[in-house]
Design an enzyme around this catalytic site. Sequence first.
Site, PDB file in Angstrom:
ATOM      1  N   THR A  46       0.834  -1.209   0.000  1.00  0.00           N
ATOM      2  CA  THR A  46       0.000   0.000   0.000  1.00  0.00           C
ATOM      3  C   THR A  46       0.864   1.252   0.000  1.00  0.00           C
ATOM      4  OG1 THR A  46      -1.630  -1.210   1.319  1.00  0.00           O
ATOM      5  CG2 THR A  46      -1.919   1.147   1.190  1.00  0.00           C
TER       6      THR A  46
ATOM      7  N   ARG B 152       7.782  -2.562   2.961  1.00  0.00           N
ATOM      8  CA  ARG B 152       7.950  -2.608   4.426  1.00  0.00           C
ATOM      9  C   ARG B 152       8.298  -4.025   4.850  1.00  0.00           C
ATOM     10  NH1 ARG B 152       3.025   1.151   6.571  1.00  0.00           N
ATOM     11  NH2 ARG B 152       3.673   2.935   5.365  1.00  0.00           N
TER      12      ARG B 152
ATOM     13  N   SER C  95       6.298   4.056   8.748  1.00  0.00           N
ATOM     14  CA  SER C  95       5.128   4.777   9.236  1.00  0.00           C
ATOM     15  C   SER C  95       4.954   4.644  10.748  1.00  0.00           C
ATOM     16  CB  SER C  95       3.909   4.285   8.454  1.00  0.00           C
ATOM     17  OG  SER C  95       2.797   5.053   8.766  1.00  0.00           O
ATOM     18  N   HIS C  96       3.827   4.111  11.158  1.00  0.00           N
ATOM     19  CA  HIS C  96       3.463   4.022  12.572  1.00  0.00           C
ATOM     20  C   HIS C  96       3.983   2.740  13.219  1.00  0.00           C
ATOM     21  CE1 HIS C  96       0.791   2.100   9.854  1.00  0.00           C
ATOM     22  NE2 HIS C  96       0.396   1.304  10.827  1.00  0.00           N
TER      23      HIS C  96
ATOM     24  N   LYS D 192       9.901   4.047   0.455  1.00  0.00           N
ATOM     25  CA  LYS D 192       8.949   4.257  -0.635  1.00  0.00           C
ATOM     26  C   LYS D 192       9.452   5.372  -1.538  1.00  0.00           C
ATOM     27  CE  LYS D 192       5.959   7.365   1.917  1.00  0.00           C
ATOM     28  NZ  LYS D 192       4.655   7.924   2.084  1.00  0.00           N
TER      29      LYS D 192
ATOM     30  N   ASP E  39       2.124  10.259  13.676  1.00  0.00           N
ATOM     31  CA  ASP E  39       2.932   9.042  13.652  1.00  0.00           C
ATOM     32  C   ASP E  39       4.382   9.382  13.299  1.00  0.00           C
ATOM     33  OD1 ASP E  39       2.663   9.639  10.958  1.00  0.00           O
ATOM     34  OD2 ASP E  39       2.436   7.551  10.346  1.00  0.00           O
TER      35      ASP E  39
ATOM     36  N   ASP F 151       6.361   9.223  10.682  1.00  0.00           N
ATOM     37  CA  ASP F 151       6.737  10.015   9.505  1.00  0.00           C
ATOM     38  C   ASP F 151       5.799  11.199   9.277  1.00  0.00           C
ATOM     39  OD1 ASP F 151       4.727   8.199   8.732  1.00  0.00           O
ATOM     40  OD2 ASP F 151       5.269   8.380   6.632  1.00  0.00           O
TER      41      ASP F 151
ATOM     42  N   ASP G  21       2.616  11.670   8.662  1.00  0.00           N
ATOM     43  CA  ASP G  21       1.479  11.806   7.750  1.00  0.00           C
ATOM     44  C   ASP G  21       0.160  11.468   8.429  1.00  0.00           C
ATOM     45  OD1 ASP G  21       2.091   9.125   7.818  1.00  0.00           O
ATOM     46  OD2 ASP G  21       2.175   8.848   5.644  1.00  0.00           O
ATOM     47  N   ARG G  22       0.192  10.638   9.478  1.00  0.00           N
ATOM     48  CA  ARG G  22      -1.054  10.323  10.188  1.00  0.00           C
ATOM     49  C   ARG G  22      -1.275  11.305  11.334  1.00  0.00           C
ATOM     50  NH1 ARG G  22      -2.106   3.954  10.588  1.00  0.00           N
ATOM     51  NH2 ARG G  22      -1.532   3.458   8.451  1.00  0.00           N
TER      52      ARG G  22
ATOM     53  N   THR H 269      -7.954   1.909  -0.935  1.00  0.00           N
ATOM     54  CA  THR H 269      -7.077   2.322   0.166  1.00  0.00           C
ATOM     55  C   THR H 269      -5.684   2.638  -0.359  1.00  0.00           C
ATOM     56  OG1 THR H 269      -8.298   1.021   1.752  1.00  0.00           O
ATOM     57  CG2 THR H 269      -6.014   1.501   2.298  1.00  0.00           C
TER      58      THR H 269
ATOM     59  N   GLU I 201      -8.718   9.445   5.060  1.00  0.00           N
ATOM     60  CA  GLU I 201      -8.865   8.003   5.226  1.00  0.00           C
ATOM     61  C   GLU I 201      -9.110   7.680   6.689  1.00  0.00           C
ATOM     62  OE1 GLU I 201      -6.365   5.353   2.496  1.00  0.00           O
ATOM     63  OE2 GLU I 201      -4.996   6.849   3.268  1.00  0.00           O
ATOM     64  N   GLU I 202      -9.786   6.542   6.896  1.00  0.00           N
ATOM     65  CA  GLU I 202     -10.052   6.109   8.270  1.00  0.00           C
ATOM     66  C   GLU I 202      -8.771   5.816   9.026  1.00  0.00           C
ATOM     67  OE1 GLU I 202      -9.091   2.803   8.958  1.00  0.00           O
ATOM     68  OE2 GLU I 202      -8.518   2.654   6.840  1.00  0.00           O
ATOM     69  N   SER I 203      -7.693   5.526   8.297  1.00  0.00           N
ATOM     70  CA  SER I 203      -6.437   5.124   8.932  1.00  0.00           C
ATOM     71  C   SER I 203      -5.659   6.357   9.414  1.00  0.00           C
ATOM     72  CB  SER I 203      -5.611   4.294   7.946  1.00  0.00           C
ATOM     73  OG  SER I 203      -5.403   5.010   6.745  1.00  0.00           O
TER      74      SER I 203
ATOM     75  N   LYS J 268      -0.786  12.584   2.816  1.00  0.00           N
ATOM     76  CA  LYS J 268      -1.557  13.025   3.966  1.00  0.00           C
ATOM     77  C   LYS J 268      -0.617  13.785   4.890  1.00  0.00           C
ATOM     78  CE  LYS J 268      -1.420   8.368   6.009  1.00  0.00           C
ATOM     79  NZ  LYS J 268      -1.085   7.402   4.968  1.00  0.00           N
TER      80      LYS J 268
ATOM     81  N   ARG K 268      -8.880  -6.672   7.689  1.00  0.00           N
ATOM     82  CA  ARG K 268      -9.492  -5.471   8.267  1.00  0.00           C
ATOM     83  C   ARG K 268     -10.986  -5.505   7.947  1.00  0.00           C
ATOM     84  NH1 ARG K 268      -4.962  -2.848   9.747  1.00  0.00           N
ATOM     85  NH2 ARG K 268      -3.432  -2.074   8.245  1.00  0.00           N
TER      86      ARG K 268
HETATM   87  C1  G16 Z   1      -0.608   3.674   4.444  1.00  0.00           C
HETATM   88  C2  G16 Z   1      -1.243   4.330   3.261  1.00  0.00           C
HETATM   89  C3  G16 Z   1      -2.671   4.688   3.574  1.00  0.00           C
HETATM   90  C4  G16 Z   1      -3.439   3.469   4.044  1.00  0.00           C
HETATM   91  C5  G16 Z   1      -2.730   2.846   5.230  1.00  0.00           C
HETATM   92  C6  G16 Z   1      -3.348   1.533   5.655  1.00  0.00           C
HETATM   93  O1  G16 Z   1      -0.492   4.607   5.475  1.00  0.00           O
HETATM   94  O2  G16 Z   1      -0.540   5.483   2.900  1.00  0.00           O
HETATM   95  O3  G16 Z   1      -3.241   5.234   2.429  1.00  0.00           O
HETATM   96  O4  G16 Z   1      -4.744   3.806   4.415  1.00  0.00           O
HETATM   97  O5  G16 Z   1      -1.390   2.571   4.887  1.00  0.00           O
HETATM   98  O6  G16 Z   1      -3.231   0.623   4.607  1.00  0.00           O
HETATM   99  P1  G16 Z   1      -3.589  -0.905   4.781  1.00  0.00           P
HETATM  100  O7  G16 Z   1      -5.008  -0.921   5.280  1.00  0.00           O
HETATM  101  O8  G16 Z   1      -3.414  -1.491   3.424  1.00  0.00           O
HETATM  102  O9  G16 Z   1      -2.671  -1.488   5.821  1.00  0.00           O
HETATM  103  P2  G16 Z   1       0.888   4.786   6.243  1.00  0.00           P
HETATM  104  O10 G16 Z   1       0.640   5.917   7.194  1.00  0.00           O
HETATM  105  O11 G16 Z   1       1.102   3.465   6.939  1.00  0.00           O
HETATM  106  O12 G16 Z   1       1.903   5.061   5.198  1.00  0.00           O
END
Ligand code: G16
Length: 535
Positions: A19, A23, A119-120, A132, A283, A285, A287-288, A343, A362-364, A375, A495
């Site tokens: 996504t 990772r 990320s987180h 990435k 988080d 990096d 973005d969240r 997503t 996004e919900e995330s 983001k 999920r």
């Molecule tokens: C990444 C993507 C988001 C996505 C999230 C969760 O966020 O940039 O667009 O919503 O992963 O993705 P998944 O449900 O496929 O695990 P981040 O903040 O982890 O880079």
Amino acid sequence: MSAIKTIATKPYTDQRPGTSGLRKKTRHFQQPRYLENFVQAVFDALRKDTPSGFGGETLVVGGDGRYFNRAAIQTIIRIAAGNGFGRVLVARGGILSTPAMSAVIRRRRAFGGLVLSASHNPGGPDDDFGIKYNVRNGGPAPEAVTEGIFRETRKIERYLIADAPDVDLDRLSSHRLGGTEVVVFDGLTDYTALMRQIFDFEALKAHFRSGFRMLFDAMHGATGPYAHHIFEELLGAAPGSVLNGTPLEDFGGHHPDPNLVHAAGLVRRMAEPNAPDFGAACDADGDRNMIVGRSFFVTPCDSVAVIAEYATALAGVARSLPTSTALDRVAAAQGVPCYETPTGWKYFGSLLDAGLCTICGEESFGTGSDHVREKDGIWAVLSWLSILAKSKKSVAEIVESHWQRFGRSYFQRHDYEKMNSQAATEMLEKLAATLPSLAGRSWGDFVVAHAGDYRYTDPVDHSETPHAGIRILFDGGSRIVLRLSGTGTEGATLRVYFERYEPKNTTSDVDAMLRPLVEIVRELLALRQEPTVIT
Ligand code: G16
């Protein structure tokens, strides 16, 4: 003059970006040639569309400061020089948030950038690492590019690397590696300038002067320096308003994940008597984001809807499939379209570039706008600060009046982590096969209006993304969405997203409201285990 060496290598078979980039566990990344192969594959894939070579191009490099960040940056600088980039811009200390990367690429008209982050996810030798590639518009590489990179990883035979000493990452400076100029730059400048353009800093300063108080938890990730600078130094938030503001390689041993579980310290302080007016976290990096008021949690789905409600001059809005439809109702009220994407932030890029959409979420825990192509946590916090300063209402009052106007989408995501990949895939395939027969079926008051596997067609380039998630839509606007995560590093994560729309009843308990939908999924999937995480 640094010599360029050609080093023979062999493919790794598991370098398909998910996504949000590649990772893996850090030790996996530290295998001989693993990082080198991936970076070289990125450049090999890009070279195909860059007939004049990289000599006139700038590459930006930075990360969230996690363990292995600095060593990886040194490797990337050498490989970028080996591949003939004209310039490599490296953020001081190797720290650059993901939205700041997007801002730097756009403002400096760079070719692209490599972000080092998982990320987180936690950081350290036994935890996670990631990389990435972001393209010229500042956003994550679209699928056509990431698939091209993956193809290169499968056939790679050599990588090109400059034979040069490490660059001092902690001093603003300029170096030459062969034909490549390597510049260590201040990662705060471009981003801060952009925020000043978007937000009324004078109005926000006046709000802090009037006694407004906030707490921001940087979770020892990349946003600490930005938060100290913007909130405390420029806007006048009281010293100490930024918690955990020093980037650490292991994020202090915590998950740098801004949610109720991992930002529990902030949440506790926001529930104390005499708590500040506003709380937020980002988080690793940056973005969240998570937004909280006094003893009040704002779901990411409501947060983006509220930001859109207060925004002016929207061209349109967008949300990912699993994100609640709160944003759709704001769009309808404002007479603008709302796009429903798969997503992944990369899907917003083409809508933003085409001017079809101004705000997306996004919900995330992701919220953003057309100012960059990622983001942006600090942007979301500044958006909320602006709403609070203007309305003079509390966070809870703002959200409650949003619900009164638009109704409320009760929302939760249930994650089932570390599942066997094959078993999880088969479970969803089995469900997909039954979808056509679900329409019209009822469970109490919940009657299925439509059930199907979501296929997205990008309205700009018409590219197709099949299997973006299974949707079960009910009469009245409630929904269940199911999909497998594309960011996990171990096994599969299922999920399941629950949304119950209530136009009038806006003050009930979330768990109780969603229980009937949870029972439907347990029955359909014959699920016996409990979710590992609920957000
Ligand atoms: C990444 C993507 C988001 C996505 C999230 C969760 O966020 O940039 O667009 O919503 O992963 O993705 P998944 O449900 O496929 O695990 P981040 O903040 O982890 O880079």
